[in-house]
Design a protein around this motif. Sequence first.
Motif, PDB file in Angstrom:
ATOM      1  N   PRO A 288     107.926 133.374  30.380  1.00 31.49           N
ATOM      2  CA  PRO A 288     108.523 132.305  29.635  1.00 31.49           C
ATOM      3  C   PRO A 288     108.703 130.997  30.511  1.00 31.49           C
ATOM      4  CG  PRO A 288     108.980 134.065  28.481  1.00 31.49           C
ATOM      5  CD  PRO A 288     108.723 134.696  29.716  1.00 31.49           C
ATOM      6  N   ALA A 289     109.532 131.502  31.678  1.00 28.52           N
ATOM      7  CA  ALA A 289     110.062 130.417  32.318  1.00 28.52           C
ATOM      8  C   ALA A 289     109.076 129.580  33.153  1.00 28.52           C
ATOM      9  CB  ALA A 289     111.108 130.980  33.428  1.00 28.52           C
ATOM     10  N   ARG A 290     107.871 129.933  33.237  1.00 32.49           N
ATOM     11  CA  ARG A 290     106.903 129.350  33.850  1.00 32.49           C
ATOM     12  C   ARG A 290     105.844 128.587  32.789  1.00 32.49           C
ATOM     13  NH1 ARG A 290     104.353 132.900  38.607  1.00 32.49           N
ATOM     14  NH2 ARG A 290     103.529 130.808  39.101  1.00 32.49           N
ATOM     15  N   LEU A 291     106.116 128.894  31.898  1.00 33.72           N
ATOM     16  CA  LEU A 291     105.067 128.079  30.749  1.00 33.72           C
ATOM     17  C   LEU A 291     105.176 126.747  30.543  1.00 33.72           C
ATOM     18  CD1 LEU A 291     105.119 130.825  27.999  1.00 33.72           C
ATOM     19  CD2 LEU A 291     103.420 130.526  29.662  1.00 33.72           C
ATOM     20  N   GLY A 292     106.429 126.076  30.717  1.00 32.07           N
ATOM     21  CA  GLY A 292     106.908 124.973  30.664  1.00 32.07           C
ATOM     22  C   GLY A 292     106.218 124.056  31.816  1.00 32.07           C
ATOM     23  N   SER A 293     106.202 124.337  32.815  1.00 31.05           N
ATOM     24  CA  SER A 293     105.548 123.643  33.997  1.00 31.05           C
ATOM     25  C   SER A 293     104.086 123.624  33.777  1.00 31.05           C
ATOM     26  CB  SER A 293     105.753 124.182  35.283  1.00 31.05           C
ATOM     27  OG  SER A 293     105.099 125.452  35.419  1.00 31.05           O
ATOM     28  N   GLY A 294     103.463 124.506  33.345  1.00 29.62           N
ATOM     29  CA  GLY A 294     101.767 124.575  32.808  1.00 29.62           C
ATOM     30  C   GLY A 294     101.464 123.740  31.923  1.00 29.62           C
ATOM     31  N   ILE A 295     102.192 123.721  30.985  1.00 31.94           N
ATOM     32  CA  ILE A 295     101.820 122.925  29.787  1.00 31.94           C
ATOM     33  C   ILE A 295     102.252 121.384  29.991  1.00 31.94           C
ATOM     34  CG2 ILE A 295     102.598 122.251  27.291  1.00 31.94           C
ATOM     35  CD1 ILE A 295     103.600 125.014  26.934  1.00 31.94           C
ATOM     36  N   ALA A 296     103.292 120.970  30.867  1.00 30.87           N
ATOM     37  CA  ALA A 296     103.653 119.739  31.145  1.00 30.87           C
ATOM     38  C   ALA A 296     102.390 119.319  32.133  1.00 30.87           C
ATOM     39  CB  ALA A 296     104.766 119.790  32.283  1.00 30.87           C
ATOM     40  N   VAL A 297     101.788 120.080  33.021  1.00 26.93           N
ATOM     41  CA  VAL A 297     100.577 119.775  33.952  1.00 26.93           C
ATOM     42  C   VAL A 297      99.478 119.359  33.027  1.00 26.93           C
ATOM     43  CG1 VAL A 297      99.190 120.197  35.651  1.00 26.93           C
ATOM     44  CG2 VAL A 297     101.533 120.702  35.932  1.00 26.93           C
ATOM     45  N   ALA A 298      99.321 120.148  31.885  1.00 25.90           N
ATOM     46  CA  ALA A 298      98.241 120.209  31.143  1.00 25.90           C
ATOM     47  C   ALA A 298      98.277 118.720  30.445  1.00 25.90           C
ATOM     48  CB  ALA A 298      98.320 121.356  30.041  1.00 25.90           C
ATOM     49  N   PHE A 299      99.263 118.412  29.683  1.00 29.23           N
ATOM     50  CA  PHE A 299      99.456 117.186  29.004  1.00 29.23           C
ATOM     51  C   PHE A 299      99.302 115.809  30.023  1.00 29.23           C
ATOM     52  CE2 PHE A 299     100.500 120.254  25.826  1.00 29.23           C
ATOM     53  CZ  PHE A 299      99.446 119.849  24.860  1.00 29.23           C
ATOM     54  N   VAL A 300     100.114 115.878  30.695  1.00 26.83           N
ATOM     55  CA  VAL A 300     100.370 114.859  31.722  1.00 26.83           C
ATOM     56  C   VAL A 300      99.302 114.385  32.357  1.00 26.83           C
ATOM     57  CG1 VAL A 300     101.674 113.892  33.659  1.00 26.83           C
ATOM     58  CG2 VAL A 300     102.908 115.273  31.802  1.00 26.83           C
ATOM     59  N   ALA A 301      98.318 115.304  32.754  1.00 26.74           N
ATOM     60  CA  ALA A 301      97.027 115.084  33.523  1.00 26.74           C
ATOM     61  C   ALA A 301      96.112 114.413  32.611  1.00 26.74           C
ATOM     62  CB  ALA A 301      96.411 116.652  33.777  1.00 26.74           C
ATOM     63  N   THR A 302      96.141 114.549  31.367  1.00 25.81           N
ATOM     64  CA  THR A 302      95.250 113.609  30.405  1.00 25.81           C
ATOM     65  C   THR A 302      95.904 112.478  30.156  1.00 25.81           C
ATOM     66  OG1 THR A 302      94.824 115.554  29.212  1.00 25.81           O
ATOM     67  CG2 THR A 302      94.521 113.569  28.117  1.00 25.81           C
ATOM     68  N   VAL A 303      97.348 112.094  30.409  1.00 27.71           N
ATOM     69  CA  VAL A 303      97.867 110.799  30.334  1.00 27.71           C
ATOM     70  C   VAL A 303      97.519 110.020  31.696  1.00 27.71           C
ATOM     71  CG1 VAL A 303     100.284 109.811  30.445  1.00 27.71           C
ATOM     72  CG2 VAL A 303      99.981 111.696  28.911  1.00 27.71           C
ATOM     73  N   TYR A 304      97.597 110.808  33.088  1.00 29.29           N
ATOM     74  CA  TYR A 304      97.197 110.201  33.898  1.00 29.29           C
ATOM     75  C   TYR A 304      95.985 109.845  34.086  1.00 29.29           C
ATOM     76  CZ  TYR A 304     101.420 111.466  36.579  1.00 29.29           C
ATOM     77  OH  TYR A 304     102.747 111.510  36.844  1.00 29.29           O
ATOM     78  N   GLY A 305      94.976 110.605  33.671  1.00 27.86           N
ATOM     79  CA  GLY A 305      93.337 110.141  33.520  1.00 27.86           C
ATOM     80  C   GLY A 305      93.207 108.807  32.805  1.00 27.86           C
ATOM     81  N   VAL A 306      93.448 108.875  31.350  1.00 32.29           N
ATOM     82  CA  VAL A 306      93.307 107.953  30.509  1.00 32.29           C
ATOM     83  C   VAL A 306      94.197 106.686  31.055  1.00 32.29           C
ATOM     84  CG1 VAL A 306      93.608 107.094  28.336  1.00 32.29           C
ATOM     85  CG2 VAL A 306      92.818 109.293  28.684  1.00 32.29           C
ATOM     86  N   GLY A 307      95.522 106.886  31.435  1.00 32.94           N
ATOM     87  CA  GLY A 307      96.349 105.761  31.712  1.00 32.94           C
ATOM     88  C   GLY A 307      95.619 104.954  33.043  1.00 32.94           C
ATOM     89  N   LEU A 308      95.248 105.781  34.060  1.00 32.72           N
ATOM     90  CA  LEU A 308      94.759 104.954  35.234  1.00 32.72           C
ATOM     91  C   LEU A 308      93.359 104.422  35.065  1.00 32.72           C
ATOM     92  CD1 LEU A 308      95.500 107.798  37.809  1.00 32.72           C
ATOM     93  CD2 LEU A 308      96.483 105.529  37.711  1.00 32.72           C
ATOM     94  N   ALA A 309      92.752 104.842  34.152  1.00 34.27           N
ATOM     95  CA  ALA A 309      91.382 104.216  33.660  1.00 34.27           C
ATOM     96  C   ALA A 309      91.666 103.052  32.995  1.00 34.27           C
ATOM     97  CB  ALA A 309      90.532 105.132  32.880  1.00 34.27           C
ATOM     98  N   ASN A 310      92.522 103.002  32.057  1.00 35.01           N
ATOM     99  CA  ASN A 310      92.747 101.656  31.017  1.00 35.01           C
ATOM    100  C   ASN A 310      93.660 100.496  31.628  1.00 35.01           C
ATOM    101  OD1 ASN A 310      90.872 102.460  28.895  1.00 35.01           O
ATOM    102  ND2 ASN A 310      91.990 104.309  29.223  1.00 35.01           N
ATOM    103  N   LEU A 311      94.763 101.134  32.445  1.00 34.90           N
ATOM    104  CA  LEU A 311      95.636 100.393  32.868  1.00 34.90           C
ATOM    105  C   LEU A 311      95.459  99.686  34.363  1.00 34.90           C
ATOM    106  CD1 LEU A 311      99.035 102.365  31.651  1.00 34.90           C
ATOM    107  CD2 LEU A 311      97.493 100.422  30.454  1.00 34.90           C
ATOM    108  N   ILE A 312      94.704 100.621  35.185  1.00 33.43           N
ATOM    109  CA  ILE A 312      94.473 100.171  36.608  1.00 33.43           C
ATOM    110  C   ILE A 312      92.983  99.803  36.856  1.00 33.43           C
ATOM    111  CG2 ILE A 312      94.752 100.820  39.084  1.00 33.43           C
ATOM    112  CD1 ILE A 312      97.528 100.333  37.339  1.00 33.43           C
ATOM    113  N   PHE A 313      92.323 101.189  36.907  1.00 31.53           N
ATOM    114  CA  PHE A 313      90.996 100.853  37.371  1.00 31.53           C
ATOM    115  C   PHE A 313      90.073  99.888  36.785  1.00 31.53           C
ATOM    116  CE2 PHE A 313      91.745 105.648  38.483  1.00 31.53           C
ATOM    117  CZ  PHE A 313      92.216 105.331  39.633  1.00 31.53           C
ATOM    118  N   LEU A 314      89.803  99.715  35.468  1.00 33.33           N
ATOM    119  CA  LEU A 314      89.178  98.816  34.730  1.00 33.33           C
ATOM    120  C   LEU A 314      89.445  97.458  34.597  1.00 33.33           C
ATOM    121  CD1 LEU A 314      87.828 101.198  31.381  1.00 33.33           C
ATOM    122  CD2 LEU A 314      86.476 100.618  33.486  1.00 33.33           C
ATOM    123  N   PRO A 315      90.919  97.227  34.592  1.00 27.95           N
ATOM    124  CA  PRO A 315      91.252  95.850  34.642  1.00 27.95           C
ATOM    125  C   PRO A 315      90.960  95.182  36.161  1.00 27.95           C
ATOM    126  CG  PRO A 315      92.883  97.021  33.445  1.00 27.95           C
ATOM    127  CD  PRO A 315      91.793  98.138  34.073  1.00 27.95           C
TER     128      PRO A 315
END
Length: 245
Positions: free
Chosen positions: A175-202
Motif C-alpha cells: 500500500p505504501a507504493r500505491l499512492g505514487s503510481g496513482i499520482a503518476v497515472a492522473f498527473v500524466a493526463t494533466v500534463y498531456g492535456v495541459g501542455l497541448a492546450n496551454l502551450i503547444f497549440l497557442p
Amino acid sequence: MDWASLAGIALALAGVAAGQVLDGGQIGSLLQPAAFLIVAVGTMGAVLLQSGMASFVRGMRMLRWVFSPPVSKSNTLKQDALLWSATARREGLLSLERFVDTVNDRYAEKGLRLIVDGIDPYKIREILDVDISSYERRERQAIRIWEAAGGYAPTIGILGAVLGLIHVMENLGDPARLGSGIAVAFVATVYGVGLANLIFLPVANKLKNIVGDEVRRREMLADVFCSVANGDNARVVEERILAYS
C-alpha cells in the motif's frame, strides 16, 4: 519582449495551480517528474519522427518568436517603396541600383535587383511569388511541429496514465507504493492535456500569425516592385501600399 505571451503562460499556470489549491489539493501533487518525462519526451519523439530533423530544429528555433517577435519593417519599407517609385519615375529604373546595397531586407534587395536588371514585370511577379510560396511552405512546415505536439501530448498523457496504473497493479500488496503510481497515472493526463492546450497549440497559432504578417509584407513588396517596373504613377504605388494597411 512580448510581455503578453509571458503573462498568458503565467496566467494559465496560475489558474491551474489556484484551482488545485481551492479544491483542497496541494501544488506538490502536480509535480511528478516521471509523468512529465513520459509526456514531454514521448511527445517530442513522436514529433521528431513525423517531421524530420530539419523541420524540428527550425520549429524549435522559432519558439523564441513567441516571446521576442521579429522586428516589423513594414512601416519603414512602405516609406522606402514610395521613395523607390518616385526615384524610378524621375531618374529611370537603373537609378534604383544605389538602393540595392543599402536596403536592410533580403527580399526587398532581390526585388530591386530584378528591376535594375531589366526583368519583365510579369517575370518579376512570378519570381517573387515563388519566393513567397517557398518561404511560407518552409515556415509553416516548421510550425506544424507545435501543432503535432498539441495532437500527440494528450494521447501520450493517456499512455502515462496506463503506465501508472500498471505500476499500481504491480504493487497492490504494498500500500505504501500505491499512492505514487496513482499520482503518476492522473498527473500524466494533466500534463498531456495541459501542455497541448496551454502551450503547444497557442504557440503554433501565434507563430502562424507572425508568418502570416511576413507573407503579407512580401506580397505588398511584390505588388510595389511590379508597379515600379511597369512605370506606374507614384499615386498608384501608394494606393497599392495602403491596400495592405
